[in-house]
Write a protein that holds these residues in place. Structure first.
Motif: not given
Length: 241
Positions: A61-82
């Motif tokens: 997980r990035a400490d800061s900044g935006a990470v979008q993969v396949a059109g999805t923002d990974l930042s708010p996702m839980s470990e199960d969601q990831l």
């Protein structure tokens, strides 16, 4: 399926470790990777290549900044969601194979489909193993196979879910040159066949040149990039004709 970049990173920072041992690994990474393209990440050891790859896969997980993969923002996702997101969208190939030793080749490839509840898991796994040239090794265990065969199983496992994005960390690092070239051909062939976005980390300049783009990292920052020299699948790089 998104019409934007397959991967979009904006001002990504990542620090690992605690206290005096904390190390700033990624320092403001900005990188867009277009759908269906291939990108080679290169640079000296410790430059942050593999860590960047793991951020793209949602394994770090990035400490800061935006990470979008396949059109999805990974930042708010839980470990199960990831984990569920990776299972649907991201295939990962490691240098050291990471096969389950007490599972056959067929069972190893079927694992991600079984986890997704696919009733045709073994049927699809068999077809993928045949596609990577291992139809005769379905019931063999990793210890009964060569390194090249084990990596083919790993490639099959990564591709069986037909991921939008294929990520490979030094996929030929444990293989001889000829076997490594076969593995690379498999990955690039799959990329062409499925319009898969391919991102790989390598110390091999010839492999990096196979990609559309070569991005060079140094000390956690993007030092520069250039176009690669993509070659037809099956053309051996660095070998006499």
């Amino acid at each position: 399926m998104t019409s934007g970049p397959a991967i979009a990173l904006k001002d990504v920072h990542l620090t690992l470790g605690e206290g005096a041992g904390r190390v700033h690994i990624l320092k403001g990474i900005d990188l867009d990777i277009q759908t269906g393209s291939s990108v080679g990440l290169v640079g000296p050891s410790g430059s942050g290549k593999s860590t960047l790859l793991m951020v793209m896969a949602g394994l770090e997980r990035a400490d800061s900044g935006a990470v979008q993969v396949a059109g999805t923002d990974l930042s708010p996702m839980s470990e199960d969601q990831l984990a569920r997101f990776r299972g649907r969208n991201v295939g990962i190939i490691f240098q050291s194979f990471h096969l389950v030793p007490n599972m056959t080749a067929l069972e190893n490839v079927a694992v991600p489909l079984e986890l997704a509840g696919d009733r045709r898991a073994f049927e699809k796994a068999k077809a993928e193993l045949e596609a990577v040239g291992l139809g005769h090794r379905l019931s063999h265990y990793p210890a009964q196979m060569s390194g090249g065969e084990q990596q083919r199983v790993a490639v099959g496992r990564a591709l069986v879910v037909e991921p939008a994005i294929l990520i490979a960390d030094e996929p030929t690092g444990n293989l001889d040159a000829a076997t490594g070239e076969q593995i690379i051909d498999l990955m690039f062939s799959a990329r062409t066949r499925h319009n898969t976005t391919l991102v790989l980390v390598t110390h091999d300049p010839a492999l990096a040149e196979r990609c559309d783009r070569v991005v060079r990292l140094r000390s956690g920052e993007i030092e520069g990039e250039r176009a690669g020299s993509p070659r037809p699948v099956g053309q051996v790089v660095g070998q006499p004709a």
